[in-house]
Design an enzyme around this catalytic site. Structure first.
Site, PDB file in Angstrom:
ATOM      1  N   GLU A  67       0.835  -1.199   0.000  1.00 52.96           N
ATOM      2  CA  GLU A  67       0.000   0.000   0.000  1.00 52.96           C
ATOM      3  C   GLU A  67       0.872   1.252   0.000  1.00 52.96           C
ATOM      4  OE1 GLU A  67      -3.093   2.376   3.005  1.00 52.96           O
ATOM      5  OE2 GLU A  67      -2.411   0.363   3.480  1.00 52.96           O
ATOM      6  N   ASP A 110      -4.339   0.208   9.586  1.00 51.04           N
ATOM      7  CA  ASP A 110      -5.418   1.149   9.919  1.00 51.04           C
ATOM      8  C   ASP A 110      -6.642   0.841   9.057  1.00 51.04           C
ATOM      9  OD1 ASP A 110      -4.749   2.046   7.398  1.00 51.04           O
ATOM     10  OD2 ASP A 110      -3.833   3.927   8.072  1.00 51.04           O
TER      11      ASP A 110
END
Ligand code: TTJ
Length: 685
Positions: free
Chosen positions: A460, A535
């Site tokens: 990511e 997250d």
């Protein structure tokens, strides 16, 4: 040259001069095609006489001198004096442009299509033309010539040698015989082609049922023809054949039904006899014959006034529409199409279809590139009406039930293949775009070539991707950074999914294709590791990727190639870095604090990007120390439901789910239905 007719003739002769001046205007060209055109003009007249029921025999003969004769057994061209022209009707026919069908509207009602320039054009472009009319026991004769007039210093065309005369020869025949020699001064070739003539005459015989057409070619013997056609069986080459001219007779009692059978001769028909109909609506005669075969292509041969219309037009539109309508109705009425099932498409009914459509109508308008397309819109509806009426009544005949059932069965197969083919096409298109993709600058590929050892990290964010590129062992670890969030594939069709660059890049990197074409053997990496932040966004990205793999690369998941990389949440260490521990969740944090002992420090990682290359290697990339979780789909259907809830229309459910799973490092994202299996083989729910 005897030529002492009144003033009327002068304009007539000028007309024929115009034809000679610009033959292309009348017959298209002065080559092969134009040469045969002037023969068809004559043949058409005989066919008209037959169509109107006054003749049942036409003889065409190609003579040794290159001339051609056409004879019918009709009523004979009228021999009496035309009241306005004051010459015989025969003379009018051959000297007046477009006079071909002018005397009798009824009998010539359907003539004048493609060839309708009239017999006078043939006369104008012939060295000579001879007419014999047999009528009332008498034989009438008239001859025309074309020649260069030395006095006028110009060519004169189709000039009567003498008026029509009774030869005095008694006969019991009736009919018309025309013989003409195409003019060498006009045509680039004057050699009539047997194959062309036979093909067309055979077609005309099919189109006019019961009509007998004989073709004789005096230029070759029977034996020469047999030898030329590749039939060198000595038994066939008899003595008679050595001197007799080649001759062939065409006659089809079944008309275009026989035509359809003939067209299907080398194919396997689905039912023994073509379905045949003949009828009339709004002044248009409609005839069709239909027979399906095991083949897949559509062969519709359409004709208007005996002229082929390979470019189609309104009659074909009507026919196709009617065919589709009746066959769909038949399928519904006989419960061959379930209530829930969609109608067949026209294409489904036309797979393997051989059909002949022949219509006859007035005022034909030909259009298109080669003027072989019917341009009369008013033809459409009557043809559709006749097709519906005809097929309906055929379907109601008990003897045809099997044929119709076979057609529907074939349509079922066609529809199934059509749907499968569309999918295959989409996949192929997808594959192409994947193959063409260049990954330069995106994927940091490993150097090793052993897929079993290779690992692909889907990371990511560009910054974490950059760190991972520094940290990795380039021999077996590839890094694919994802910018932003990949497309949520849940609600998209395959083509939309494939429009997404991130996704295409991924497919390309994996190398095994997608969807039905996914092939594990081609997989470039046996470990595909999703590395996202700990997250909510990272969790979301992970879910999207898993959904994608589940939907489009299920074997990848089933074979256990997909993993979730687990970066630590905390670093617990001594100030001098003499002791360093990582904690992957809050429980572990306590454990690690105790382990490091007094004077510990804690660093909390908010994302992968905060880690140094060394830290990332130690915690996440190093096979000896990292914490990978294998994704296995135990129950694909259940997992799909979970993913749908996560990503699909039920937005509230998704929010709730995301809120419930605040601890993203331990999230059992798949609620116990999808097991997360540790890399070392330990399972945890
Ligand atoms: C016209 O209406 C009255 C009865 O005879 C009709 C007629 O013209 N019939 C006819 C013409 N039969 N055959 C022809 C014909 C045949 C050939 C081969 C060539 C031409 C130009 C006409």
């Amino acid at each position: 040259m005897a030529n002492h007719y009144d003033a009327n003739d002068i304009t007539v002769l000028e007309g024929l001069d115009a034809v000679r001046l610009r033959p292309g205007m009348y017959i298209g060209s002065t080559g092969q095609s134009g040469l045969h055109h002037i023969l068809w003009e004559i043949v058409d007249n005989a066919i008209d006489e037959a169509s109107n029921g006054f003749a049942d025999k036409i003889d065409v003969r190609i003579h040794k001198d290159g001339s051609v004769s056409v004879e019918d057994n009709g009523r004979g061209i009228p021999t009496d004096i035309h009241p306005k022209m004051k010459v015989s009707a025969v003379q009018v026919v051959f000297t007046q442009l477009h006079a071909g069908g002018k005397f009798d509207e009824h009998n010539y009602s359907f003539s004048g299509g493609l060839h309708g320039v009239g017999a006078s054009v043939t006369n104008a472009l012939s060295e000579w033309l001879k007419v014999e009319v047999y009528k009332g026991g008498k034989t009438y004769f008239m001859e025309f010539h074309s020649f260069y007039n030395e006095e006028k210093k110009k060519f004169e065309s189709g000039i009567p040698v003498a008026p029509l005369k009774d030869t005095g020869k008694k006969t019991d025949k009736h009919g018309t015989r025309i013989q003409f020699l195409p003019d060498k001064n006009v045509f680039s070739t004057t050699e009539i082609q047997l194959s062309k003539v036979s093909h067309r005459l055979k077609e005309l015989a099919f189109l006019n049922k019961g009509l007998t057409i004989t073709l004789t070619d005096e230029r070759i013997t029977k034996n020469e023809f047999e030898a030329g056609s590749g039939n060198d069986d000595a038994m066939q080459l008899d003595l008679m054949g050595a001197t007799e001219p080649y001759s062939v007779t065409y006659c089809y009692e079944g008309g275009i039904a026989d035509f359809a059978s003939y067209l299907n001769a080398d194919k396997t028909a689905l039912y023994p006899k073509p379905l045949y109909y003949s009828g009339e609506r709004d002044g248009i005669l409609v005839e069709f014959a239909v027979q399906h075969t095991k083949e897949y292509s559509e062969n519709l041969f359409s004709f208007v006034n005996n002229i082929p219309t390979p470019e189609g037009g309104f009659h074909e539109m009507g026919f196709r529409a009617g065919l589709t309508r009746v066959l769909n109705d038949y399928a519904r009425d006989n419960k061959l199409l379930k209530e829930k099932e969609a109608n067949f498409l026209g294409d489904d009914f036309r797979e393997g279809l051989t059909a002949v459509l022949s219509i006859k109508m007035k005022n034909v308008q030909f259009e298109g590139q080669t003027k072989t397309k019917l341009g009369n819109p008013e033809a459409r509806s009557p043809v559709e009406g006749c097709t519906v009426e005809g097929l309906k009544s055929l379907a109601n005949e008990a003897k045809n039930k099997k044929s119709f059932d076979e057609i529907i069965k074939k349509a079922h197969d066609a529809a199934r293949v059509r749907i499968a083919a569309r999918q295959a096409k989409e996949t192929a298109r997808a594959k192409n775009s994947i193959d063409n993709l260049t990954l330069v600058g995106k994927l940091a590929a490993c150097s090793g070539k052993k897929a079993e050892l290779n690992e692909l990290f889907i990371v990511e964010g560009d910054s974490a991707g950059g760190t991972a590129k520094q940290a990795r062992v380039r021999q077996f670890q590839s890094i694919l950074p994802l910018r932003g969030k990949p497309l949520n594939v849940e609600k998209k069709r395959l083509d939309q999914v494939l429009a997404n660059e991130e996704i295409r890049t991924m497919i390309s990197a994996l190398g095994a294709g997608i969807g039905n074409d996914f092939n594990l053997d081609k997989l470039n990496y046996h470990k595909v590791i999703i590395l996202s932040d700990a997250d909510q966004d990272g969790f979301h990205i992970r879910c999207i990727l898993l959904t994608f793999f589940f939907r489009y690369m299920r074997p990848l998941v089933n074979a256990g190639h997909v993993y979730i990389g687990m970066p630590p949440l905390y670093k617990v260490y001594r100030a001098n870095n003499s002791v360093v521990e990582y904690a992957y969740d809050d429980d572990e944090l306590q454990e690690k604090i105790e382990k490091v002992g007094r004077g510990y420090l804690i660093q909390r990682y908010k994302g992968l990007g905060e880690m140094s290359a060394e830290q990332l290697w130690e915690t996440t990339l190093d096979p000896m120390r990292r914490n990978l979780t294998q994704v296995t789909i135990e129950d694909a259907v259940a997992a799909d439901n979970v993913i749908s809830m996560l990503m699909g229309d039920k937005v509230d459910g998704r929010k709730e789910f995301l809120n419930l799973n605040a601890n993203f490092n331990k999230q059992d994202a798949f609620m116990g239905r999808v097991k997360l299996k540790k890399e070392n083989g330990d399972e945890e729910e």
